[in-house]
Design an enzyme around this catalytic site. Structure first.
Site, PDB file in Angstrom:
ATOM      1  N   ILE A   1    -140.928 -35.201  63.742  1.00 15.11           N
ATOM      2  CA  ILE A   1    -141.248 -35.575  62.337  1.00 15.11           C
ATOM      3  C   ILE A   1    -142.476 -35.745  61.904  1.00 15.11           C
ATOM      4  CG2 ILE A   1    -140.412 -38.004  61.790  1.00 15.11           C
ATOM      5  CD1 ILE A   1    -138.396 -36.848  59.774  1.00 15.11           C
TER       6      ILE A   1
ATOM      7  N   ILE B   1    -139.600 -45.367  59.264  1.00  8.42           N
ATOM      8  CA  ILE B   1    -139.509 -43.930  59.323  1.00  8.42           C
ATOM      9  C   ILE B   1    -138.017 -43.317  59.205  1.00  8.42           C
ATOM     10  CG2 ILE B   1    -139.292 -44.076  61.828  1.00  8.42           C
ATOM     11  CD1 ILE B   1    -141.050 -41.415  61.858  1.00  8.42           C
ATOM     12  N   CYS B   2    -138.009 -42.253  58.497  1.00  9.38           N
ATOM     13  CA  CYS B   2    -136.636 -41.513  58.245  1.00  9.38           C
ATOM     14  C   CYS B   2    -136.475 -40.571  59.274  1.00  9.38           C
ATOM     15  CB  CYS B   2    -136.818 -41.104  56.843  1.00  9.38           C
ATOM     16  SG  CYS B   2    -135.265 -40.247  56.430  1.00  9.38           S
ATOM     17  N   VAL B   3    -135.655 -40.970  60.223  1.00 10.83           N
ATOM     18  CA  VAL B   3    -135.374 -39.896  61.147  1.00 10.83           C
ATOM     19  C   VAL B   3    -133.698 -39.678  61.176  1.00 10.83           C
ATOM     20  CG1 VAL B   3    -135.347 -39.457  63.689  1.00 10.83           C
ATOM     21  CG2 VAL B   3    -137.119 -40.657  62.752  1.00 10.83           C
TER      22      VAL B   3
END
Length: 171
Positions: free
Chosen positions: A130, A103-105
């Site tokens: 997100i 995941i892109c956080v």
């Protein structure tokens, strides 16, 4: 890990236990991993250089609010100076999550955002945020991001199918 690091992790685990409305803790570093049902593979939990926290996030937005999603929080040996790695173990149809569950956080992926004082609860909340509010400019899956932007009805239909097929119960 040093005693101080383990103490910090245990404090973080206690904080996670205190937010059952958004996160259900399933495994902490001090617990038996045999009780956890991993929806992807168990091999990711066999890393002797880090501690693993496994739990389920509880997003609020449709269609994700119809289930829970197991995540793995891998605490590196040099925590809290390096951020944990977070990945989904439950398959989820989302522009900010790739096929392997990464995941892109921003909180985890930018050196400026991560601080050694950042609580793991903030990471969990950032992941939920997100999921509830996708960031197309940080998409890990361009095809899903394009569908989210250009054909929201089809996106919701496919995401709902994934929820019905893969999501876990919320209790």
């Amino acid at each position: 890990m040093s005693g101080g690091q383990m103490k910090r992790i245990m404090i973080e685990v206690k904080k996670l236990r205190d937010i059952p409305q958004t996160f259900i803790l399933e495994k902490a570093p001090d617990e038996d991993s045999s009780k956890v049902t991993n929806t992807r593979t168990a091999s990711s939990s066999a890393d002797s250089t880090s501690n693993i926290i496994i739990g389920r996030i509880l997003p609020k937005s449709a269609p994700y609010s119809q289930g829970s999603y197991q995540v793995e929080i891998k605490i590196p040996a040099d925590f809290p100076f390096k951020p944990p790695e977070v990945k989904f173990l439950t398959q989820i149809y989302h522009p900010n999550v790739d096929k392997e569950g990464k995941i892109c956080v921003d909180l985890l992926n930018t050196a400026e955002a991560w601080k050694p004082t950042t609580p793991i609860v903030d990471i969990v909340n950032a992941v939920i945020k997100i999921i509830d509010d996708p960031k197309i400019d940080h998409a890990l899956n361009a095809e899903i991001a394009q569908q989210y932007q250009n054909n929201r009805a089809q996106f919701i239909k496919t995401a709902t199918e994934f929820v019905n097929k893969y999501a876990l119960p919320r209790t």
